[in-house]
Each structure stands twice: as C-alpha cells, then as structure tokens.
Design an enzyme around this catalytic site. Sequence first.
Site, PDB file in Angstrom:
ATOM      1  N   SER A 100     -20.806 -10.531 -25.518  1.00  0.00           N
ATOM      2  CA  SER A 100     -19.869 -11.556 -25.063  1.00  0.00           C
ATOM      3  C   SER A 100     -19.543 -11.292 -23.612  1.00  0.00           C
ATOM      4  O   SER A 100     -19.199 -10.157 -23.245  1.00  0.00           O
ATOM      5  CB  SER A 100     -18.591 -11.553 -25.902  1.00  0.00           C
ATOM      6  OG  SER A 100     -17.579 -12.321 -25.263  1.00  0.00           O
ATOM      7  N   GLY A 101     -19.613 -12.331 -22.793  1.00  0.00           N
ATOM      8  CA  GLY A 101     -19.300 -12.168 -21.379  1.00  0.00           C
ATOM      9  C   GLY A 101     -17.831 -11.937 -21.130  1.00  0.00           C
ATOM     10  O   GLY A 101     -17.431 -10.980 -20.450  1.00  0.00           O
ATOM     11  N   SER A 102     -16.969 -12.807 -21.684  1.00  0.00           N
ATOM     12  CA  SER A 102     -15.533 -12.644 -21.449  1.00  0.00           C
ATOM     13  C   SER A 102     -15.028 -11.339 -22.040  1.00  0.00           C
ATOM     14  O   SER A 102     -14.191 -10.650 -21.439  1.00  0.00           O
ATOM     15  CB  SER A 102     -14.755 -13.835 -22.019  1.00  0.00           C
ATOM     16  OG  SER A 102     -14.876 -13.902 -23.429  1.00  0.00           O
ATOM     17  N   GLY A 150     -19.243 -16.386 -20.661  1.00  0.00           N
ATOM     18  CA  GLY A 150     -20.311 -15.704 -19.939  1.00  0.00           C
ATOM     19  C   GLY A 150     -21.674 -15.810 -20.586  1.00  0.00           C
ATOM     20  O   GLY A 150     -22.696 -15.943 -19.895  1.00  0.00           O
ATOM     21  N   THR A 151     -21.729 -15.748 -21.919  1.00  0.00           N
ATOM     22  CA  THR A 151     -23.028 -15.892 -22.574  1.00  0.00           C
ATOM     23  C   THR A 151     -23.549 -17.320 -22.438  1.00  0.00           C
ATOM     24  O   THR A 151     -24.765 -17.539 -22.331  1.00  0.00           O
ATOM     25  CB  THR A 151     -22.938 -15.498 -24.058  1.00  0.00           C
ATOM     26  OG1 THR A 151     -21.825 -16.176 -24.666  1.00  0.00           O
ATOM     27  CG2 THR A 151     -22.768 -13.994 -24.222  1.00  0.00           C
TER      28      THR A 151
END
Length: 342
Positions: free
Chosen positions: A90-92, A257-258
């Site tokens: 996960s980006g965040s 982000g992903t």
Amino acid sequence: MRSSKTIHVISAHAEGEVGDVIVGGVTPPPGATLWEQSRWIARDQTLRNFVLNEPRGGVFRHVNLLVPPKHPQADAGFIIMEPEDTPPMSGSNSICVATVLLDSGILPMTEPETQITLEAPGGLVRVRAECRNGKAERIFVQNLPSFATRLDARLEVEGLGTLTVDTAYGGDSFVFVDARALGFALTPDEAHDIARLGTRITRAGTEQLGFHHPENPDWRHFSFCLFAGPVSRDGTELRARSAVAIRPGKVDRSPTGTALSARMAVLHARGEMAVGDRLTAVSLIDSTFAGRILGTTRVGDLPAILPEISGRGWITGIHQHLLDPSDPWPEGYRLSDTWGAR
C-alpha cells in the site's frame, strides 16, 4: 481499569488516508516470510477484527503491524490490514509507516535525507525521506514493479451495461473506469456514489475478468476500482484527478499510491508516459501524490515499470487499545450502514 490485552498504536495519515501503526503489544505472527505472516493474519482475523472493527476501528481505518524483517536488507517489516484485505503493498500505508518510524525515533533520522528499506508482504520497497527539524517532510517510495494486465476490456455491470475498462497491478490490483464517461467530475460530494458503484465494478471485474499475478498465485482478485479523470500534460509533467473505491464501500482520501503506480503502468503500456515522466494524482480532498517512472522490467512474461511515488504523512496521536474481559464484543462489530455500501 483492567484489560486482558493492550495494543500500542501510533496513529497517522498520508495525504488524508488513515494508516495507524501498531508498535507494541502484538507478537509477530507465524510464517517463514512476510507474505506467509500476512496470510496467517488474513486467515486468523483476530487482530484484524480487534483493530479494524468498531468500536476501536471503522471502515475509514487502515492499520499496519510492525514486524521484524525477514530480508537482510530491510530495516523494518510491516503488514497492512485494510478494511477487507491484507494486501501485498500500500502506498499510503508505506508513507504512514515510514513517517512513524522516523518521526517517533524508532529508526534514526538523518537530515536532510534519510534512506531506509522496508519489507512489505509483496517485497522490498526503498524509501527516501526528506527531513528537516526532526520531521520527515516528504516520503519517496520505490514501489513494487507495476504492470497492466488488460487494456480496453469489456465488463458487464448490472444497471450500467457494458463498460470499457483497464486492469493493472501497482502493488495491489485495480479495475480502471473512465470517471467522466460515468458522469463523475470527481468532486467531494460524489464520494458516496463512487464508493457504492466502485464496489460493484470491482466485484464484476473479479467475477468476469479475474486477476492473475505471474509471481504471486495467492492474489486472485481485484481489490479496488479507480475512477480515472482525464490526464493533462505539460512537457514531462502529467496531472489527473482520480478516486479509488475501497471494499466494502469507502473512497480513499489520499490519491492511492498503488493506484498511481498502476495508472503509470497503463499509461506506459499505451505509449502515453515514458521513463522519467511524472504524474501527479489528485484526490477528492485535493491532496496529491507524485509519481515517476524510474525504469522498466518484467514480472513473469509481462512488461512492467519501476514506479516511485511520494507524499506527506503526519502523526495524529498515540493510543492504547484495551480489552476489558467483560466486553461482550471482544472482536468488535460491523453494521451495513457504513460497512456495506453495495
């Protein structure tokens, strides 16, 4: 005050999306790899329910468990728990984890830049943090290799008819739809409708198109629906609004982000974005993540990009979650008014 368990949490958000971090009170789950540990958490459900369900959690909350890394290059490991999934990346959440590790002093900070390596269940991610006055001000994450899986696929959605969609992977799996074609301007007042419709599209994508990761046969579904706004370009700088519907029915407050990584992979596959180009994604609350294509690679037999994403994170509080032995809901509860936007 009595409690049969005490879980220590540092709360944070990345560009608006909550990503709390468990820093104590939980032993590492069994498993030889981080992926195996994340599968154990996904199957067992006990920790997920305790921190994500009401009254301690809610559909808006993501929680990350810090664990010792398995890879010798990693400084820390983390397992992501989202409302419905325990995903590869996960980006965040990676931005929240890096912010907590550095701002709280769990890992040492070096100004003006700190470099660390995190191990997510899906693999290693390199992190570069711009730091000043004891604060990690911006986090840059070299995400997992990202790739398009289908372009211009046909998808039947009840009540909508046939949609033309793209599918892709950016550390998690996505169905992309054209927001404007569906009548969305990607404004805050549309969040409820985007959440409800997005879960239907995601479910239809898994049922009709299916998802296959060449190197991770365990991940066989679509997690999210990305409502993609039009892309504007100024030289090598691209910009687009977007909204991501997260099962069981919420919209990501951050630009995801992903999703940014996956969208760059789709744009690259279409010849609309090159190595070195930058894409700024804008969320419904006008927060931004910046993305850049660092290079290209392959995942199995699929062409892929090496994406970098960046954004800001902030610590919002420190909590101790307790369980009174007499509490009749030791793992919490869910109701469909917030947990089931179908």
